[in-house]
Write an enzyme that holds these catalytic residues in place. Structure first.
Site, PDB file in Angstrom:
ATOM      1  N   TYR A  33       0.824  -1.214   0.000  1.00  0.00           N
ATOM      2  CA  TYR A  33       0.000   0.000   0.000  1.00  0.00           C
ATOM      3  C   TYR A  33       0.861   1.269   0.000  1.00  0.00           C
ATOM      4  O   TYR A  33       0.974   1.957   1.023  1.00  0.00           O
ATOM      5  CB  TYR A  33      -0.906   0.013   1.245  1.00  0.00           C
ATOM      6  CG  TYR A  33      -1.758  -1.227   1.422  1.00  0.00           C
ATOM      7  CD1 TYR A  33      -2.779  -1.532   0.519  1.00  0.00           C
ATOM      8  CD2 TYR A  33      -1.548  -2.093   2.506  1.00  0.00           C
ATOM      9  CE1 TYR A  33      -3.565  -2.668   0.688  1.00  0.00           C
ATOM     10  CE2 TYR A  33      -2.337  -3.232   2.670  1.00  0.00           C
ATOM     11  CZ  TYR A  33      -3.331  -3.510   1.758  1.00  0.00           C
ATOM     12  OH  TYR A  33      -4.117  -4.625   1.929  1.00  0.00           O
ATOM     13  N   ASP A  40      -7.453   5.096   6.253  1.00  0.00           N
ATOM     14  CA  ASP A  40      -6.195   4.815   6.963  1.00  0.00           C
ATOM     15  C   ASP A  40      -5.621   6.116   7.520  1.00  0.00           C
ATOM     16  O   ASP A  40      -5.163   6.173   8.670  1.00  0.00           O
ATOM     17  CB  ASP A  40      -5.158   4.191   6.018  1.00  0.00           C
ATOM     18  CG  ASP A  40      -5.616   2.857   5.464  1.00  0.00           C
ATOM     19  OD1 ASP A  40      -6.592   2.846   4.704  1.00  0.00           O
ATOM     20  OD2 ASP A  40      -4.994   1.822   5.783  1.00  0.00           O
ATOM     21  N   TYR A  85       1.608   0.671  -9.380  1.00  0.00           N
ATOM     22  CA  TYR A  85       0.474   0.142  -8.615  1.00  0.00           C
ATOM     23  C   TYR A  85      -0.737  -0.052  -9.534  1.00  0.00           C
ATOM     24  O   TYR A  85      -1.018   0.778 -10.394  1.00  0.00           O
ATOM     25  CB  TYR A  85       0.130   1.136  -7.494  1.00  0.00           C
ATOM     26  CG  TYR A  85      -1.032   0.710  -6.636  1.00  0.00           C
ATOM     27  CD1 TYR A  85      -0.819  -0.099  -5.528  1.00  0.00           C
ATOM     28  CD2 TYR A  85      -2.328   1.112  -6.942  1.00  0.00           C
ATOM     29  CE1 TYR A  85      -1.890  -0.500  -4.742  1.00  0.00           C
ATOM     30  CE2 TYR A  85      -3.398   0.711  -6.164  1.00  0.00           C
ATOM     31  CZ  TYR A  85      -3.174  -0.093  -5.069  1.00  0.00           C
ATOM     32  OH  TYR A  85      -4.226  -0.484  -4.290  1.00  0.00           O
ATOM     33  N   GLN A 111     -14.177   6.079   0.894  1.00  0.00           N
ATOM     34  CA  GLN A 111     -14.005   5.134   2.006  1.00  0.00           C
ATOM     35  C   GLN A 111     -14.728   5.675   3.243  1.00  0.00           C
ATOM     36  O   GLN A 111     -15.128   6.849   3.265  1.00  0.00           O
ATOM     37  CB  GLN A 111     -12.512   4.964   2.323  1.00  0.00           C
ATOM     38  CG  GLN A 111     -11.850   3.862   1.510  1.00  0.00           C
ATOM     39  CD  GLN A 111     -10.492   3.465   2.043  1.00  0.00           C
ATOM     40  OE1 GLN A 111      -9.760   4.314   2.542  1.00  0.00           O
ATOM     41  NE2 GLN A 111     -10.147   2.200   1.911  1.00  0.00           N
ATOM     42  N   GLY A 171     -14.392  -0.561   2.954  1.00  0.00           N
ATOM     43  CA  GLY A 171     -13.200  -0.793   3.767  1.00  0.00           C
ATOM     44  C   GLY A 171     -13.004  -2.272   4.074  1.00  0.00           C
ATOM     45  O   GLY A 171     -11.995  -2.662   4.629  1.00  0.00           O
ATOM     46  N   ASP A 173     -13.093  -5.135   1.882  1.00  0.00           N
ATOM     47  CA  ASP A 173     -13.205  -5.458   0.460  1.00  0.00           C
ATOM     48  C   ASP A 173     -13.848  -6.798   0.098  1.00  0.00           C
ATOM     49  O   ASP A 173     -14.770  -6.851  -0.682  1.00  0.00           O
ATOM     50  CB  ASP A 173     -11.821  -5.430  -0.188  1.00  0.00           C
ATOM     51  CG  ASP A 173     -11.093  -4.128   0.065  1.00  0.00           C
ATOM     52  OD1 ASP A 173     -11.572  -3.295   0.852  1.00  0.00           O
ATOM     53  OD2 ASP A 173     -10.025  -3.930  -0.540  1.00  0.00           O
ATOM     54  N   ARG A 208      -5.750 -12.967  -0.164  1.00  0.00           N
ATOM     55  CA  ARG A 208      -6.303 -11.761  -0.803  1.00  0.00           C
ATOM     56  C   ARG A 208      -7.598 -12.127  -1.550  1.00  0.00           C
ATOM     57  O   ARG A 208      -7.945 -13.297  -1.664  1.00  0.00           O
ATOM     58  CB  ARG A 208      -5.263 -11.198  -1.805  1.00  0.00           C
ATOM     59  CG  ARG A 208      -4.002 -10.639  -1.170  1.00  0.00           C
ATOM     60  CD  ARG A 208      -4.197  -9.263  -0.596  1.00  0.00           C
ATOM     61  NE  ARG A 208      -4.635  -8.301  -1.604  1.00  0.00           N
ATOM     62  CZ  ARG A 208      -4.993  -7.048  -1.328  1.00  0.00           C
ATOM     63  NH1 ARG A 208      -4.981  -6.607  -0.083  1.00  0.00           N
ATOM     64  NH2 ARG A 208      -5.380  -6.224  -2.269  1.00  0.00           N
ATOM     65  N   GLU A 409      -1.022  -6.023   9.492  1.00  0.00           N
ATOM     66  CA  GLU A 409      -2.302  -5.628   8.895  1.00  0.00           C
ATOM     67  C   GLU A 409      -3.469  -6.355   9.569  1.00  0.00           C
ATOM     68  O   GLU A 409      -4.513  -5.775   9.855  1.00  0.00           O
ATOM     69  CB  GLU A 409      -2.272  -5.942   7.402  1.00  0.00           C
ATOM     70  CG  GLU A 409      -3.516  -5.513   6.646  1.00  0.00           C
ATOM     71  CD  GLU A 409      -3.430  -5.847   5.162  1.00  0.00           C
ATOM     72  OE1 GLU A 409      -2.598  -6.706   4.783  1.00  0.00           O
ATOM     73  OE2 GLU A 409      -4.192  -5.257   4.382  1.00  0.00           O
TER      74      GLU A 409
HETATM   75  C1  2M8 Z   1      -7.473  -2.580   1.652  1.00  0.00           C
HETATM   76  O1  2M8 Z   1      -8.016  -2.082   0.426  1.00  0.00           O
HETATM   77  C2  2M8 Z   1      -7.174  -1.930  -0.726  1.00  0.00           C
HETATM   78  C3  2M8 Z   1      -8.016  -1.290  -1.819  1.00  0.00           C
HETATM   79  O2  2M8 Z   1      -8.470  -0.047  -1.420  1.00  0.00           O
HETATM   80  C4  2M8 Z   1      -6.630  -3.253  -1.235  1.00  0.00           C
HETATM   81  O3  2M8 Z   1      -7.151  -4.296  -0.910  1.00  0.00           O
HETATM   82  O4  2M8 Z   1      -5.692  -3.229  -1.996  1.00  0.00           O
HETATM   83  C5  2M8 Z   1      -8.601  -2.540   2.696  1.00  0.00           C
HETATM   84  O5  2M8 Z   1      -8.244  -3.261   3.853  1.00  0.00           O
HETATM   85  C6  2M8 Z   1      -8.951  -1.103   3.040  1.00  0.00           C
HETATM   86  O6  2M8 Z   1      -9.871  -1.051   4.081  1.00  0.00           O
HETATM   87  C7  2M8 Z   1      -7.693  -0.313   3.412  1.00  0.00           C
HETATM   88  O7  2M8 Z   1      -8.022   1.036   3.552  1.00  0.00           O
HETATM   89  C8  2M8 Z   1      -6.585  -0.448   2.351  1.00  0.00           C
HETATM   90  C9  2M8 Z   1      -5.276   0.161   2.795  1.00  0.00           C
HETATM   91  O8  2M8 Z   1      -4.950  -0.272   4.083  1.00  0.00           O
HETATM   92  O9  2M8 Z   1      -6.362  -1.842   2.072  1.00  0.00           O
END
Ligand code: 2M8
Length: 455
Positions: A33, A40, A85, A111, A171, A173, A208, A409
């Protein structure tokens, strides 16, 4: 043990945030991320608020640089440093909309709106009240525009409950709660662009979302693009329109904070409270399931509840939505074999999905693992209803899981094993929040809570 003492862990949490700091904001975790995510950032600011007001303010102000002209606060702001990305800036093509900012790249969805909560926490925690009031004055119009957008564009029924139009907006997913809605769009693979996932090349190994779900995420984004991000057109065609519990509960709590912010700076708080009242009324009236003893999200496309035991169902506690009787029933269910190990002897807190459901998977992302942010939200909700022992069990896990395994995480729901992103910002920030709020000092005389729910 990664950290032997609380002091080491506090130091460790600050180091995590320091390592994820980009100069004006914080990434959730490097690698997986590498950009700025909206909720976040809000939750991370709550951690900074206790020891670095400058960073806390910067976190939010830098996020609002991405706000659209119509008030929408996008779910991600892209950094130019990580162009690989997916789905990145060039994929989203947000400038099809006249509302998108011209000088910064963002996504075209949202979000959970934690930002007024975070802003108010910064004010409450500040040792320099004048400075904090200046910050509130600065951010207040942007927060109002954000909430105005949600109530104007995402609440066509005018019942105070806003819809989300993509699982990313929840949030959570790949929660099983979305499975049947995600199965709705029937499309051929050639209807979506060819793409390479950058989050994982083996979704099973990494816990995932599966490839079919990812394709559907992209299918939904294609639909937004085709509509040039016009909300009315999206609403007409989108197969995913859900009144989600976590989103609306956070919106209520944020609305209350916005009212407090208005009071603190001499603005009129009434509209914020009235909107929050309406959302509470509608959620209580329409989203409570008496047979299940929990709230359920509403699928606007099919006109029915999404009947699942999922952790979002408890989030109304955080918005002060349930009546005391409803809260009691939710609490019994929360503290049952479905969500929490029996008798809390070795509690790992609340799982993201019911342990007794066939779709439960303790290894996969939002389909079972324990998340610190959700547990923090539910713990705060329980406190508001006076369920202090339940709250303390959760706070104990917020302390113990990272001390044993680091700030990760998420964690395996039964063993506590760490999973996903390493050095994860909101896990560190919310640990710090509990520490500075003194909640870790209240854990000495913790006894197993007798389960009153037999299930
Ligand atoms: C996750 O979401 C992202 C897409 O937005 C992903 O899966 O790649 C979720 O856990 C989301 O709630 C969170 O804000 C984000 C970044 O931590 O990751």
């Amino acid at each position: 043990m990664v950290y032997e003492t609380i002091e080491d862990a506090v130091e460790g949490a600050k180091n995590v945030l320091e390592g994820n700091w980009t100069g004006h904001s914080t990434v959730p975790a490097w690698g997986l991320y590498p950009h700025q995510w909206a909720w976040d950032s809000g939750l991370t600011a709550i951690g900074y608020a206790h020891y670095d007001q400058g960073k806390a303010e910067s976190e939010l102000l830098s996020l609002f640089r991405g706000q659209w002209k119509n008030g929408m606060l996008p779910h991600m702001l892209f950094s130019k440093e990580c162009p690989d990305y997916f789905p990145g800036a060039s994929y989203w093509e947000v400038r099809r909309s006249p509302n998108a900012p011209r000088d910064i790249d963002t996504t075209g969805c949202v979000q959970p709106p934690v930002h007024a909560i975070a802003s108010y926490e910064i004010f409450k925690d500040s040792k320099d009240t004048d400075r904090a009031r200046r910050f509130l004055r600065k951010i207040y119009p942007s927060l109002c525009a954000w909430h105005d957008y949600l109530y104007r564009e995402r609440d066509p029924d005018r019942d105070g409950m806003i819809y989300i139009r993509h699982p990313w907006e929840s949030g959570r997913d790949n929660s099983p709660v979305w499975d049947e809605v995600l199965a709705r769009p029937q499309f051929d693979r050639d209807e979506i662009p060819i793409y390479t996932r950058t989050d994982s090349d083996d979704w099973k190994r990494d816990g995932r979302p599966n490839d079919r779900h990812y394709d559907t995420y992209i299918y939904l984004c294609e639909l937004f693009k085709k509509a040039d991000y016009d909300e009315e057109e999206i609403r007409e065609n989108c197969p995913f329109l859900v009144q989600d519990l976590l989103f609306n509960s956070i919106l209520v709590r944020s609305g209350r904070c916005l009212a407090e912010i208005a009071r603190a700076i001499g603005a009129d708080p009434r509209q914020h409270d009235e909107r929050a009242d309406l959302t509470v009324f509608s959620m209580r009236d329409r989203l409570w399931s008496d047979s299940k003893g929990i709230f359920l999200p509403y699928d606007r496309v099919d006109g029915k509840m999404l009947d699942h035991h999922e952790v979002g169902g408890f989030s109304p506690l955080y918005g002060d939505v349930p009546t005391p009787e409803q809260a009691k029933r939710m609490c019994d269910l929360l503290h049952s074999k479905y969500f929490c190990p029996v008798d809390c002897d070795d509690c790992f807190a609340i799982t993201s999905y019911s342990r007794s459901d066939v779709d439960y998977d303790p290894l996969n992302y939002w389909r079972g693992p324990v998340w610190i942010n959700i547990n923090w939200i539910i713990a705060r909700g329980l406190r508001g209803y006076g369920y202090h022992d339940h709250e303390r069990w959760i706070v104990k896990s917020i302390r113990d899981l990272p001390m044993k395994n680091g700030f990760r995480e998420r964690y395996h729901a039964e063993t506590g094993e760490p999973q996903g992103g390493v050095n994860f910002s909101w896990s560190a920030a919310l640990f710090l929040d509990c520490y500075y709020e003194g909640l870790f000092n209240e854990l000495e005389d913790l006894h197993p809570i007798k389960q009153s729910f037999s299930g």
